[in-house]
Design a protein around this motif. Sequence first.
Motif, mmCIF file in Angstrom:
data_model
loop_
_atom_site.group_PDB
_atom_site.id
_atom_site.type_symbol
_atom_site.label_atom_id
_atom_site.label_comp_id
_atom_site.label_asym_id
_atom_site.label_seq_id
_atom_site.Cartn_x
_atom_site.Cartn_y
_atom_site.Cartn_z
ATOM 1 N N LEU A 26 183.529 75.407 98.845
ATOM 2 C CA LEU A 26 184.951 75.410 99.175
ATOM 3 C C LEU A 26 185.438 76.799 99.577
ATOM 4 O O LEU A 26 186.174 76.948 100.565
ATOM 5 C CB LEU A 26 185.760 74.888 97.971
ATOM 6 N N LEU A 27 185.032 77.818 98.840
ATOM 7 C CA LEU A 27 185.454 79.173 99.205
ATOM 8 C C LEU A 27 184.821 79.617 100.517
ATOM 9 O O LEU A 27 185.474 80.280 101.330
ATOM 10 C CB LEU A 27 185.100 80.165 98.090
ATOM 11 N N GLY A 28 183.556 79.254 100.723
ATOM 12 C CA GLY A 28 182.905 79.597 101.980
ATOM 13 C C GLY A 28 183.629 78.990 103.170
ATOM 14 O O GLY A 28 183.815 79.649 104.206
ATOM 15 N N LEU A 29 184.047 77.737 103.048
ATOM 16 C CA LEU A 29 184.799 77.080 104.116
ATOM 17 C C LEU A 29 186.169 77.723 104.308
ATOM 18 O O LEU A 29 186.634 77.907 105.440
ATOM 19 C CB LEU A 29 184.948 75.590 103.801
ATOM 20 N N ALA A 111 180.429 84.079 105.784
ATOM 21 C CA ALA A 111 181.832 84.495 105.650
ATOM 22 C C ALA A 111 182.072 85.138 104.289
ATOM 23 O O ALA A 111 182.794 86.138 104.173
ATOM 24 C CB ALA A 111 182.760 83.295 105.844
ATOM 25 N N SER A 112 181.473 84.575 103.232
ATOM 26 C CA SER A 112 181.607 85.160 101.891
ATOM 27 C C SER A 112 180.959 86.540 101.843
ATOM 28 O O SER A 112 181.490 87.472 101.227
ATOM 29 C CB SER A 112 180.955 84.243 100.844
ATOM 30 N N ALA A 113 179.804 86.682 102.509
ATOM 31 C CA ALA A 113 179.116 87.974 102.548
ATOM 32 C C ALA A 113 179.977 89.017 103.254
ATOM 33 O O ALA A 113 180.017 90.187 102.848
ATOM 34 C CB ALA A 113 177.769 87.830 103.259
ATOM 35 N N PHE A 114 180.666 88.598 104.309
ATOM 36 C CA PHE A 114 181.543 89.516 105.023
ATOM 37 C C PHE A 114 182.674 90.004 104.122
ATOM 38 O O PHE A 114 182.966 91.209 104.066
ATOM 39 C CB PHE A 114 182.127 88.830 106.267
ATOM 40 N N ILE A 115 183.314 89.087 103.409
ATOM 41 C CA ILE A 115 184.451 89.440 102.551
ATOM 42 C C ILE A 115 184.018 90.410 101.457
ATOM 43 O O ILE A 115 184.643 91.463 101.244
ATOM 44 C CB ILE A 115 185.068 88.175 101.914
ATOM 45 N N GLU A 116 182.935 90.081 100.744
ATOM 46 C CA GLU A 116 182.548 90.892 99.588
ATOM 47 C C GLU A 116 182.099 92.296 99.993
ATOM 48 O O GLU A 116 182.417 93.277 99.305
ATOM 49 C CB GLU A 116 181.456 90.186 98.774
ATOM 50 N N SER A 117 181.385 92.442 101.100
ATOM 51 C CA SER A 117 180.910 93.764 101.492
ATOM 52 C C SER A 117 182.015 94.611 102.128
ATOM 53 O O SER A 117 182.012 95.836 101.993
ATOM 54 C CB SER A 117 179.713 93.641 102.442
#
Length: 503
Positions: A26-29, A111-117
């Motif tokens: 859900l967060l990835g989407l 997308a999650s990897a982009f946000i966290e880094s």
Amino acid sequence: MDAANDWLLLWGDNLWTWAVLPVVVLLGLYFTIRSGVVQFRLLPEMFRTLTDKTPRTTDGKPQSVSSFQAFTISAASRVGVGNIAGVGTAIAIGGPGAVFWMWLMAFIGGASAFIESSLAQLYKTRDKDGFRGGPAYYMQRGLGARWMGILFAIILIICFPIAFSSLQANTIQATISGSFGDDAVGWLPWVIGISLAVLMALVIFGGVRRIASVTQTLVPAMALLYLLLGLVIVAIHIERLPEVFATIFTQAFGPNEVVGATLGYIILTGVKRGMFSNEAGLGSAPNAGASAAVTHPVKQGLVQTLGVYFDTFLVCSITAFIVLVSVPDLAGAERGISLTQGAIVGALGEWSNVLLSIIIFLLAFSSILGNYYYGESNIEFITPRPGVLLGYRILAVVAVLVGSIVSADLVWNFADGAMGFMALVNLVAIALLSGVAFRLLKDYTQQRREGRDPVFTRDRLPDVRNIEVWEDELSVTGPIDLPVKRRQAEKHRDHLHHAPHQE
């Protein structure tokens, strides 16, 4: 021991089924939609920023590790047992359909990897080697929750430099011992374990720059060697490739009669093994991403997204193709490294055991170094005491030695559970801070539309508090007097510890 192993397996499966999997998807989407599919839209930018020049100090030295070196440190941790043993396990348990879910989750997880880094870059701090940061840092600085950062740091230290590095060492030992076959002697695991421990100590006591210099050589070499090996095997069985692709897609949406996997278990297996391999959203890669000297936080967010693709779409996929073109019948297939090893030997002959041992060593040893760096960054977050860091280094070396001589089943199941808990803590944090990351992305794309090489300074987000670096354009692009900036950073950190948190 069996009872403990069964309990950990059941606990880990329940955690992933009812908590981690829904949150990850859900967060990835959500991140994908809110960012305008950044993981696809800015794909050309990922390659461009990977080779950016590193800002320098006043004496001409790099401010910290380069963007490419940070990429190789994170790739060193990502690319390892998960890509060979993990993918073999996923196919043995979930069948070919598990590969599809690994691919899909790598794209969504990008997308999650982009946000966290990107967040890790924004909230990074200076140390003697340049920069450091990660989830623990943005939990404290961005959310004002140091307790959450300490909790995450402890879980990461248990999970990566202890549990995961033990698994990497165990795989190196099993592969090398297996190449000797029946001639392997009982003391060989000890020789391998001691050798790995000594090699690791020689690298880690040299600091992050030595780790970066080693990984930037090892990671491209081992990736190229493994990809070439896989391409040779696929070429030998090229007539089976269309059938393999068809099987991956058709069995992704239905039960697999051969391995007895239901649809839910196929999805769970693909997601779990995929996250273990590419670490998207897990909170580990941002520790490497924060160490880079770049001119805009988004640049390292894009580079780390590329790291997810490199890991899954290239290295994991070649393992899947090696297995599926070489082993048409998966009934009774062994899990882990044995399945992949058998497929390679079956296609190329016994001599390939030696080559595989070299590849496994390069993959797993570079992962051990990446795992160690993640732990060091989080030890320094908890306490700056040199004695604690020394104790951690000794513990990390001992974990590699012990991992080489014990059974890995219990550690695998424990690591899966720890990984799930670690992912949940990180995903909650980046969900709460994602608005800041989207503003960073907007600033980056606006500067690119203006034809500029994006440069970020903290006055571009004046309402966001507790940003230590990014003081002005000169300090971001270089040259910079690091000793002066470090003294300023220490004053800023003292202020953070005494001042009340403000959003």
